[in-house]
Enzyme design. Structure first.
Site, PDB file in Angstrom:
ATOM      1  N   SER A 146       0.166  12.547 -45.287  1.00  0.00           N
ATOM      2  CA  SER A 146       0.906  11.295 -45.142  1.00  0.00           C
ATOM      3  C   SER A 146       0.064  10.279 -44.386  1.00  0.00           C
ATOM      4  CB  SER A 146       2.217  11.518 -44.393  1.00  0.00           C
ATOM      5  OG  SER A 146       2.853  10.273 -44.136  1.00  0.00           O
ATOM      6  N   TYR A 159       7.096  14.488 -37.688  1.00  0.00           N
ATOM      7  CA  TYR A 159       6.582  14.531 -39.062  1.00  0.00           C
ATOM      8  C   TYR A 159       5.081  14.269 -39.087  1.00  0.00           C
ATOM      9  CZ  TYR A 159       6.009  13.128 -43.976  1.00  0.00           C
ATOM     10  OH  TYR A 159       5.588  13.007 -45.270  1.00  0.00           O
TER      11      TYR A 159
END
Length: 260
Positions: A146, A159
């Site tokens: 990500s 995350y």
């Protein structure tokens, strides 16, 4: 497009969003694709049906991640499916896409933290270990990371930590399996419109904000990420390993102009 003819692939979290885009692209390039999903039977059936309607081959595998026995459940179903379709349990391409997003305050609890890392880090690590014996020379492992490992965004801390671990996994694993002719890379998507994010990115004000923060002035689509993954899965990428590809369209690179 037939770069992946006679190749087999597993895409975790492959029934929706970026995962579905990847599954459909790999199948369009000729691969037999195992579409893994956690619980949404209808989404998985729809993805497999779409692949078959386009002339591709796919089958679905249901396995919840982050629970005891998750990897073995998934791997056993994969081996069964591969033997049914090809006569052997040979895997050429593994795309670790399944992940949980940060859950805000819940994710900062011990249970939420452990759950997120169990799905985002533990599952891909042990799945790789379990499936490596099925892979031979020319094997491809693509881990989906990500852009939040580069861009600090509110509410994405846990995350981002998990995706940083995935990037480290790719780099170190690439050195370990390189002698076997297997490559390992990470693809980092940025803001991407999926079924889950459409309610945000379809708003004019959100599109304007994205355009202002992107070098390429639009929101990303699953097909944009799938194109990068398909390249890394192909023979053309055989000399690329231990890399992280920023597939964001140039998100948050800085001001485009210093003004007058």
């Amino acid at each position: 497009m037939a770069r992946l003819t006679n190749r087999t692939a597993l895409v975790t979290g492959g029934s929706r969003g970026i995962g579905r885009g990847i599954a459909e692209r790999l199948a369009a390039e000729g691969a037999l694709v195992a579409v893994h999903y956690g619980s949404d039977d209808s989404a998985a059936k729809e993805t497999v049906a779409a692949i078959e309607a386009a002339g591709g081959r796919a089958f679905a595998i249901r396995a919840a991640l982050g629970v005891d026995g998750d990897v073995e459940t998934l791997a056993t179903a994969l081996e069964t499916g591969l033997r049914e379709y090809t006569g052997e349990a040979r895997l050429d391409i593994l795309v670790n896409n399944a992940a949980l997003g940060d859950t805000g305050p819940e994710g900062e609890s011990v249970a939420g933290f452990d759950r997120l890392f169990a799905v985002n880090v533990r599952a891909p690590y042990f799945l790789i270990r379990r499936l490596l014996p099925l892979m031979g020379a020319g094997g491809r492992i693509v881990n989906i990371g990500s852009a939040v490992t580069r861009i600090a965004l509110p509410g994405e801390l846990v995350y981002a930590m998990s995706k940083a671990a995935v990037t480290t996994l790719s780099r170190n694993l690439a050195n370990e399996v390189g002698p076997r002719g297997i490559t390992v890379n990470t693809v980092n998507p940025g803001p991407t419109r999926t079924e889950r994010t459409a309610f945000v990115f379809d708003r004019p004000e959100a599109q304007a904000m994205m355009a202002a923060s992107q070098a390429i002035e639009r929101v990303g689509m699953p097909a944009d990420i799938a194109s990068v993954v398909a390249f890394l899965a192909s023979e053309d990428a055989g000399w690329i390993t231990a890399n992280t590809i920023d597939a964001t369209g140039g998100s948050y690179l800085g001001p485009k102009s210093l003004g007058a």
